[in-house]
Design a protein around this motif. Structure first.
Motif, mmCIF file in Angstrom:
data_model
loop_
_atom_site.group_PDB
_atom_site.id
_atom_site.type_symbol
_atom_site.label_atom_id
_atom_site.label_comp_id
_atom_site.label_asym_id
_atom_site.label_seq_id
_atom_site.Cartn_x
_atom_site.Cartn_y
_atom_site.Cartn_z
ATOM 1 N N ALA A 92 35.705 -52.863 15.667
ATOM 2 C CA ALA A 92 35.322 -51.860 16.669
ATOM 3 C C ALA A 92 36.232 -51.896 17.894
ATOM 4 C CB ALA A 92 33.857 -52.063 17.087
ATOM 5 N N SER A 93 37.549 -52.069 17.639
ATOM 6 C CA SER A 93 38.565 -52.103 18.699
ATOM 7 C C SER A 93 38.281 -53.199 19.729
ATOM 8 C CB SER A 93 38.668 -50.741 19.398
ATOM 9 O OG SER A 93 39.053 -49.752 18.464
ATOM 10 N N THR A 94 37.654 -54.283 19.264
ATOM 11 C CA THR A 94 37.330 -55.421 20.125
ATOM 12 C C THR A 94 38.259 -56.586 19.787
ATOM 13 O OG1 THR A 94 35.011 -54.748 20.178
ATOM 14 C CG2 THR A 94 35.494 -56.997 20.819
ATOM 15 N N ARG A 95 38.807 -57.235 20.808
ATOM 16 C CA ARG A 95 39.732 -58.348 20.572
ATOM 17 C C ARG A 95 39.044 -59.469 19.800
ATOM 18 N NH1 ARG A 95 42.194 -60.732 25.811
ATOM 19 N NH2 ARG A 95 43.409 -61.951 24.303
ATOM 20 N N CYS A 96 39.791 -60.092 18.906
ATOM 21 C CA CYS A 96 39.270 -61.246 18.161
ATOM 22 C C CYS A 96 40.438 -62.153 17.802
ATOM 23 C CB CYS A 96 38.513 -60.802 16.906
ATOM 24 S SG CYS A 96 39.432 -59.706 15.827
ATOM 25 N N ASN A 97 40.126 -63.424 17.589
ATOM 26 C CA ASN A 97 41.160 -64.380 17.173
ATOM 27 C C ASN A 97 40.586 -65.464 16.263
ATOM 28 O OD1 ASN A 97 39.715 -65.909 19.025
ATOM 29 N ND2 ASN A 97 41.321 -65.900 20.600
ATOM 30 N N GLY A 98 39.413 -65.201 15.696
ATOM 31 C CA GLY A 98 38.790 -66.160 14.787
ATOM 32 C C GLY A 98 37.908 -65.462 13.771
ATOM 33 N N LEU A 99 37.616 -66.162 12.686
ATOM 34 C CA LEU A 99 36.760 -65.622 11.626
ATOM 35 C C LEU A 99 35.809 -66.732 11.188
ATOM 36 C CD1 LEU A 99 36.213 -63.109 9.933
ATOM 37 C CD2 LEU A 99 37.940 -63.866 8.310
ATOM 38 N N LEU A 100 34.638 -66.785 11.852
ATOM 39 C CA LEU A 100 33.654 -67.850 11.614
ATOM 40 C C LEU A 100 32.906 -67.575 10.311
ATOM 41 C CD1 LEU A 100 31.958 -70.291 12.511
ATOM 42 C CD2 LEU A 100 30.607 -68.742 13.927
ATOM 43 N N ALA A 113 33.801 -74.296 2.793
ATOM 44 C CA ALA A 113 34.530 -75.353 3.504
ATOM 45 C C ALA A 113 35.980 -74.951 3.739
ATOM 46 C CB ALA A 113 34.455 -76.661 2.711
ATOM 47 N N SER A 114 36.572 -74.284 2.757
ATOM 48 C CA SER A 114 37.954 -73.823 2.897
ATOM 49 C C SER A 114 38.080 -72.804 4.029
ATOM 50 C CB SER A 114 38.420 -73.212 1.565
ATOM 51 O OG SER A 114 39.677 -72.602 1.708
ATOM 52 N N CYS A 115 37.127 -71.872 4.098
ATOM 53 C CA CYS A 115 37.157 -70.851 5.156
ATOM 54 C C CYS A 115 36.855 -71.457 6.521
ATOM 55 C CB CYS A 115 36.166 -69.734 4.832
ATOM 56 S SG CYS A 115 36.630 -68.763 3.373
ATOM 57 N N LEU A 116 35.991 -72.484 6.547
ATOM 58 C CA LEU A 116 35.691 -73.162 7.809
ATOM 59 C C LEU A 116 36.937 -73.899 8.315
ATOM 60 C CD1 LEU A 116 33.513 -73.768 9.904
ATOM 61 C CD2 LEU A 116 32.871 -75.790 8.569
ATOM 62 N N ALA A 117 37.687 -74.494 7.396
ATOM 63 C CA ALA A 117 38.933 -75.171 7.782
ATOM 64 C C ALA A 117 39.939 -74.163 8.349
ATOM 65 C CB ALA A 117 39.528 -75.889 6.573
ATOM 66 N N ARG A 118 39.981 -72.954 7.746
ATOM 67 C CA ARG A 118 40.888 -71.919 8.260
ATOM 68 C C ARG A 118 40.449 -71.494 9.673
ATOM 69 N NH1 ARG A 118 40.978 -68.033 4.240
ATOM 70 N NH2 ARG A 118 43.112 -68.453 3.594
#
Length: 367
Positions: A92-100, A113-118
């Motif tokens: 929604a055109s909102t800044r982000c820098n992570g994917l929890l 676990a792999s995605c959490l490590a990323r």
């Protein structure tokens, strides 16, 4: 008839749904969903008086959910754009820098676990913080709950996201901390530290008013470790502790840490000096009584495991609970203009029948 039945079977997804493919756990049960987040480096305690403050980070979100796989595919397709420029279009055109990541009911642990490590790598890149563990996540959660308690905005750094989307983020942060606590088997050690903090005498509590790991940090840890009955027995004591540090911070906001308050600072402070701290306790109480009220654990040993399991299997219920908590906070708690009014709105009158006398007695007993 068979066609009608097939259409009826194509029920809409309930709960978390990917903002790209519009599918969730119903049609893609083993794919990892994640929440777009924005994290920035900051001190973990603004009142800390050390020469170099303890640094951590704070996270906010517009609560847009995406399959990690869909996110990576979109990044590959948008070669001309940076990963997070591409993600902002989905967010929604909102800044982000992570994917929890969220650990869905049928998602394999190895994939989660792999995605959490990323995500941890993303956090390291945007905060320059190398050692990221459950302590960092607890400080992150504490700072997020403090924003609610202070009635502050969430969108200054990102351009989007409000109280509801960030309350929906809370169980994901709780789960992230619990996953590390449970897999690294440090629950007993953390419970011992929490128990030790509850035994602090008044002089030690006044010193802790300016510590990074002070009463507010241990309140966030309480949510991870203590079941409902234990919290219920600590509610009033938690109010005592936060009022004590509020008094110390109002008396000497820049420190140094006080062993005793000067006599001329014994008088009760204006209500705004206490309000954020007692509201912080009320938000914790709301999480116990609204969002996590159906967690069945009754002992300290069971709670971290049962709570993590509950969050994992109840994303839709948690989203509805977040709405109720935000409504209570904005309509009842934040408008309070006195401690007595707060005790009434937060449901503390049964334990504190005379709030004004409670507050005065507490301040009179300070060393």
């Amino acid at each position: 008839c068979s066609l009608t039945q097939q259409v009826a079977d194509l029920a809409e997804e309930a709960g978390a749904v990917c903002c790209i493919c519009r599918e969730g756990y119903k049609y893609q049960p083993t794919k990892v969903l994640g929440i777009y987040t924005f994290t920035k480096r900051c001190p973990v305690e603004e009142y800390e008086v050390r020469a170099r403050k303890t640094l951590g980070y704070t996270t906010v979100s517009h609560y847009n959910i995406v399959h990690v796989e869909c996110h990576m595919a979109a990044v590959r397709l948008a070669r001309a754009r940076d990963e997070w420029e591409s993600a902002a279009l989905q967010n929604a055109s909102t800044r982000c820098n992570g994917l929890l990541p969220l650990w869905g009911p049928h998602v394999p642990e190895s994939a989660f676990a792999s995605c959490l490590a990323r995500h941890t790598t993303y956090l390291q890149e945007c905060t320059q913080h190398r050692d990221i563990g459950h302590t960092c996540t607890l400080h992150d959660l504490k700072l997020l709950l403090l924003r609610f308690a202070r009635g502050r905005t969430f969108h200054d750094d990102t351009g989007g996201g409000g109280p509801l989307s960030n309350m929906q983020l809370v169980p994901a942060l709780v789960h992230m901390a619990l996953y590390v606590i449970n897999t690294s088997r440090v629950a007993a050690r953390e419970a011992a530290a929490l128990e030790g903090s509850l035994g602090w005498a008044a002089p030690r509590l006044l010193e802790a008013a300016h510590d990074a790991e002070g009463p507010l940090y241990y309140l966030a840890l309480t949510l991870m470790l203590y079941p409902h009955a234990k919290w219920r027995s600590l509610r009033v004591e938690s109010l005592r502790r936060v009022i004590t540090i509020a008094q110390a911070r109002a008396a000497a906001p820049g420190g140094p840490a006080l062993r005793a308050l000067p006599p001329d600072h014994r008088a009760p402070k204006p209500w705004p000096d206490y309000k954020p701290y007692v509201t912080f306790v009320a938000v914790i109480d709301q999480l116990y009584n609204v969002m996590f009220k159906n967690v069945t654990a009754t002992t300290v040993d069971q709670w971290p495991i049962k709570l993590a399991e509950y969050i994992r299997h109840n994303d839709e219920a948690n989203a509805k609970a977040a709405e109720k908590i935000v409504t209570t906070l904005t309509d009842e708690l934040l408008p309070c203009s006195s401690f007595a009014e707060f005790c009434d709105a937060a449901g503390f009158l049964e334990d504190i029948p005379d709030p004004d006398a409670f507050l005065q007695t507490l301040i009179d007993e300070l060393p």
